[in-house]
Design a protein around this motif. Structure first.
Motif, PDB file in Angstrom:
ATOM      1  N   PRO A  74       0.828  -1.209   0.000  1.00 42.26           N
ATOM      2  CA  PRO A  74       0.000   0.000   0.000  1.00 42.26           C
ATOM      3  C   PRO A  74       0.864   1.261   0.000  1.00 42.26           C
ATOM      4  O   PRO A  74       1.814   1.376   0.771  1.00 42.26           O
ATOM      5  CB  PRO A  74      -0.827  -0.108   1.276  1.00 42.26           C
ATOM      6  CG  PRO A  74      -0.203  -1.168   2.097  1.00 42.26           C
ATOM      7  CD  PRO A  74       0.706  -1.966   1.231  1.00 42.26           C
ATOM      8  N   LEU A  75       0.543   2.181  -0.896  1.00 43.11           N
ATOM      9  CA  LEU A  75       1.276   3.434  -1.034  1.00 43.11           C
ATOM     10  C   LEU A  75       0.300   4.603  -1.017  1.00 43.11           C
ATOM     11  O   LEU A  75      -0.860   4.459  -1.371  1.00 43.11           O
ATOM     12  CB  LEU A  75       2.063   3.442  -2.351  1.00 43.11           C
ATOM     13  CG  LEU A  75       3.106   2.342  -2.506  1.00 43.11           C
ATOM     14  CD1 LEU A  75       3.536   2.229  -3.957  1.00 43.11           C
ATOM     15  CD2 LEU A  75       4.288   2.606  -1.607  1.00 43.11           C
ATOM     16  N   THR A  76       0.795   5.771  -0.635  1.00 46.68           N
ATOM     17  CA  THR A  76      -0.031   6.973  -0.585  1.00 46.68           C
ATOM     18  C   THR A  76       0.272   7.845  -1.798  1.00 46.68           C
ATOM     19  O   THR A  76       1.424   8.207  -2.023  1.00 46.68           O
ATOM     20  CB  THR A  76       0.253   7.767   0.710  1.00 46.68           C
ATOM     21  OG1 THR A  76       0.041   6.893   1.819  1.00 46.68           O
ATOM     22  CG2 THR A  76      -0.656   8.977   0.827  1.00 46.68           C
ATOM     23  N   PRO A  77      -0.764   8.204  -2.578  1.00 49.94           N
ATOM     24  CA  PRO A  77      -0.534   9.054  -3.750  1.00 49.94           C
ATOM     25  C   PRO A  77      -0.303  10.511  -3.359  1.00 49.94           C
ATOM     26  O   PRO A  77      -0.801  10.964  -2.322  1.00 49.94           O
ATOM     27  CB  PRO A  77      -1.824   8.905  -4.558  1.00 49.94           C
ATOM     28  CG  PRO A  77      -2.868   8.533  -3.567  1.00 49.94           C
ATOM     29  CD  PRO A  77      -2.155   7.776  -2.472  1.00 49.94           C
ATOM     30  N   SER A  78       0.440  11.242  -4.196  1.00 47.05           N
ATOM     31  CA  SER A  78       0.624  12.679  -4.000  1.00 47.05           C
ATOM     32  C   SER A  78      -0.726  13.368  -4.186  1.00 47.05           C
ATOM     33  O   SER A  78      -1.684  12.769  -4.685  1.00 47.05           O
ATOM     34  CB  SER A  78       1.620  13.220  -5.025  1.00 47.05           C
ATOM     35  OG  SER A  78       1.059  13.145  -6.333  1.00 47.05           O
ATOM     36  N   ALA A  79      -0.797  14.636  -3.815  1.00 48.64           N
ATOM     37  CA  ALA A  79      -2.048  15.394  -3.969  1.00 48.64           C
ATOM     38  C   ALA A  79      -2.487  15.429  -5.437  1.00 48.64           C
ATOM     39  O   ALA A  79      -3.678  15.294  -5.731  1.00 48.64           O
ATOM     40  CB  ALA A  79      -1.862  16.809  -3.439  1.00 48.64           C
ATOM     41  N   GLU A  80      -1.512  15.583  -6.357  1.00 46.34           N
ATOM     42  CA  GLU A  80      -1.847  15.626  -7.782  1.00 46.34           C
ATOM     43  C   GLU A  80      -2.421  14.293  -8.254  1.00 46.34           C
ATOM     44  O   GLU A  80      -3.429  14.252  -8.948  1.00 46.34           O
ATOM     45  CB  GLU A  80      -0.605  15.964  -8.630  1.00 46.34           C
ATOM     46  CG  GLU A  80      -0.044  17.346  -8.410  1.00 46.34           C
ATOM     47  CD  GLU A  80       1.006  17.392  -7.298  1.00 46.34           C
ATOM     48  OE1 GLU A  80       1.254  16.358  -6.646  1.00 46.34           O
ATOM     49  OE2 GLU A  80       1.570  18.474  -7.088  1.00 46.34           O
ATOM     50  N   LEU A  81      -1.771  13.204  -7.866  1.00 42.27           N
ATOM     51  CA  LEU A  81      -2.226  11.882  -8.281  1.00 42.27           C
ATOM     52  C   LEU A  81      -3.548  11.514  -7.605  1.00 42.27           C
ATOM     53  O   LEU A  81      -4.399  10.869  -8.209  1.00 42.27           O
ATOM     54  CB  LEU A  81      -1.154  10.830  -7.978  1.00 42.27           C
ATOM     55  CG  LEU A  81      -1.416   9.414  -8.470  1.00 42.27           C
ATOM     56  CD1 LEU A  81      -1.685   9.374  -9.967  1.00 42.27           C
ATOM     57  CD2 LEU A  81      -0.252   8.504  -8.123  1.00 42.27           C
ATOM     58  N   ALA A  82      -3.747  11.966  -6.374  1.00 44.53           N
ATOM     59  CA  ALA A  82      -4.988  11.668  -5.645  1.00 44.53           C
ATOM     60  C   ALA A  82      -6.218  12.247  -6.352  1.00 44.53           C
ATOM     61  O   ALA A  82      -7.315  11.713  -6.223  1.00 44.53           O
ATOM     62  CB  ALA A  82      -4.894  12.194  -4.213  1.00 44.53           C
ATOM     63  N   GLN A  83      -6.037  13.299  -7.141  1.00 50.53           N
ATOM     64  CA  GLN A  83      -7.162  13.867  -7.898  1.00 50.53           C
ATOM     65  C   GLN A  83      -7.690  12.875  -8.931  1.00 50.53           C
ATOM     66  O   GLN A  83      -8.838  12.960  -9.347  1.00 50.53           O
ATOM     67  CB  GLN A  83      -6.735  15.156  -8.604  1.00 50.53           C
ATOM     68  CG  GLN A  83      -6.481  16.297  -7.674  1.00 50.53           C
ATOM     69  CD  GLN A  83      -6.068  17.549  -8.420  1.00 50.53           C
ATOM     70  OE1 GLN A  83      -6.171  17.639  -9.648  1.00 50.53           O
ATOM     71  NE2 GLN A  83      -5.595  18.544  -7.686  1.00 50.53           N
ATOM     72  N   ILE A  84      -6.857  11.931  -9.323  1.00 46.11           N
ATOM     73  CA  ILE A  84      -7.246  10.940 -10.330  1.00 46.11           C
ATOM     74  C   ILE A  84      -7.631   9.610  -9.692  1.00 46.11           C
ATOM     75  O   ILE A  84      -8.637   9.017 -10.046  1.00 46.11           O
ATOM     76  CB  ILE A  84      -6.097  10.733 -11.347  1.00 46.11           C
ATOM     77  CG1 ILE A  84      -5.880  12.032 -12.122  1.00 46.11           C
ATOM     78  CG2 ILE A  84      -6.392   9.581 -12.289  1.00 46.11           C
ATOM     79  CD1 ILE A  84      -4.640  12.040 -12.964  1.00 46.11           C
ATOM     80  N   VAL A  85      -6.823   9.147  -8.720  1.00 45.25           N
ATOM     81  CA  VAL A  85      -7.020   7.795  -8.176  1.00 45.25           C
ATOM     82  C   VAL A  85      -7.709   7.765  -6.819  1.00 45.25           C
ATOM     83  O   VAL A  85      -8.057   6.703  -6.333  1.00 45.25           O
ATOM     84  CB  VAL A  85      -5.682   7.027  -8.089  1.00 45.25           C
ATOM     85  CG1 VAL A  85      -5.046   6.901  -9.452  1.00 45.25           C
ATOM     86  CG2 VAL A  85      -4.723   7.657  -7.093  1.00 45.25           C
TER      87      VAL A  85
END
Length: 85
Positions: free
Chosen positions: A12-23
């Motif tokens: 399990p990994l945490t997405p960056s704020a930019e990537l979190a907008q997509i995933v």
């Protein structure tokens, strides 16, 4: 008894704020992250119709792709790695 290990695709990994907008903002495995990014690309028709291996970045993908307008599907994995902690 052998200790169960999690392979790199399942960790399990945490997405960056930019990537979190997509995933989404929750923790995801690398495999699930790539799958969700592909869903986004296909839903928004961001594959180059003449070259399906090329992804055309929209406003949400551009910061993830280092500001590039287009990346190959092989480059995409490298760019995603920088947005997963």
């Amino acid at each position: 008894m052998a200790k169960a290990t999690t392979n790199a695709l399942q960790k399990p990994l945490t997405p960056s704020a930019e990537l979190a907008q997509i995933v989404g903002a929750g923790q995801l495995s690398r495999g699930e992250t790539v799958s969700r990014v592909w869903d986004y690309i296909k839903t928004n028709r961001l594959q180059n119709p003449q070259n399906k291996r090329e992804i055309v970045a929209d406003a949400k993908l551009k910061p993830i792709f280092g500001g590039k307008d287009r990346v190959s599907m092989f480059e995409m994995s490298k760019h995603l790695s920088g947005h997963l902690k």
